[in-house]
Motif scaffolding. Structure first.
Motif: not given
Length: 218
Positions: A152-171
């Motif tokens: 959950i922390r990684r998903l929140t961080r990567d979407v907010a701070d690194r411009g990632r999509t939620a799906q890309s973080v999950i994958d």
């Protein structure tokens, strides 16, 4: 090119630094612990290095290839450079630490100057994996946090701070992050001198660690 605000990159005359390694899974709370140590001791006493700064230079690869690389595998890191820098700092010399560009999946071409101080903290997922690096530390810490909290922390961080999509973080989590954690990161816990469950949220354990570090700055 250096982004350091320090007036000089010359070596600082100090006794051999006390070296601390802080390892643990992605988003386990390693940064929280490192930042608390900085807050306690002050930047005049402590230098911090992030393992992520030592991702390999991939300038020879196209962006598509770089973005698909497994950045949770030990082979993603420049261990010789990091070990050279730690040896230099232990001997009283300053080093130029690469600055990583997460959007480009590559080193930015800039560096920051890190000076030897009383305490040097290195934090990152695989800080305890490399034997040569591990043996340099005077204190080895593993931050042990539940997988769902880390995700959950990684998903929140990567979407907010690194411009990632939620799906890309999950994958990425399913394809590389979780397998690498089980294969490389979790087994490195056996090398730790101190295991801190729940990271920065474990106030009693954190206070014990801070008390030990406080002794070094008196």
């Amino acid at each position: 090119m250096s982004d350091s605000s320090s007036p000089s990159a010359e070596s600082t005359a100090v006794d051999r630094p006390f070296l601390i390694g802080v390892a643990g899974g992605s988003s386990s709370g390693k940064t929280t612990i490192s930042e608390r140590l900085v807050d306690l001791t002050g930047e005049e006493h402590l230098s911090r290095i992030e393992l992520d700064s030592y991702y390999l230079d991939r300038s020879h690869e196209p962006l598509e290839t770089r973005s698909a690389a497994n950045y949770d595998h030990p082979d993603a890191f420049d261990w010789p450079l990091l070990n050279d820098h730690m040896a230099a700092l232990a001997n009283g010399a300053s080093v130029e630490v690469p600055i990583y560009d997460y959007a480009e999946h590559n080193r930015s071409g800039h560096t920051r100057t890190v000076h030897p101080k009383k305490i040097i903290v290195v934090d990152g997922i695989l800080v305890l994996w490399d034997r040569a690096l591990r043996e340099r530390f005077d204190l080895k810490i593993f931050v042990d946090t539940a997988p769902d909290i880390r995700f959950i922390r990684r998903l929140t961080r990567d979407v907010a701070d690194r411009g990632r999509t939620a799906q890309s973080v999950i994958d990425q989590y399913l394809e590389t992050v979780r397998p690498a954690h089980e294969r490389f990161i979790e087994p490195s816990k056996r090398y730790a001198d101190v295991i801190i469950p729940e990271g920065g949220l474990n106030r009693p354990a954190l206070e014990v660690l801070l008390a030990r570090v406080r002794e070094l700055t008196v």
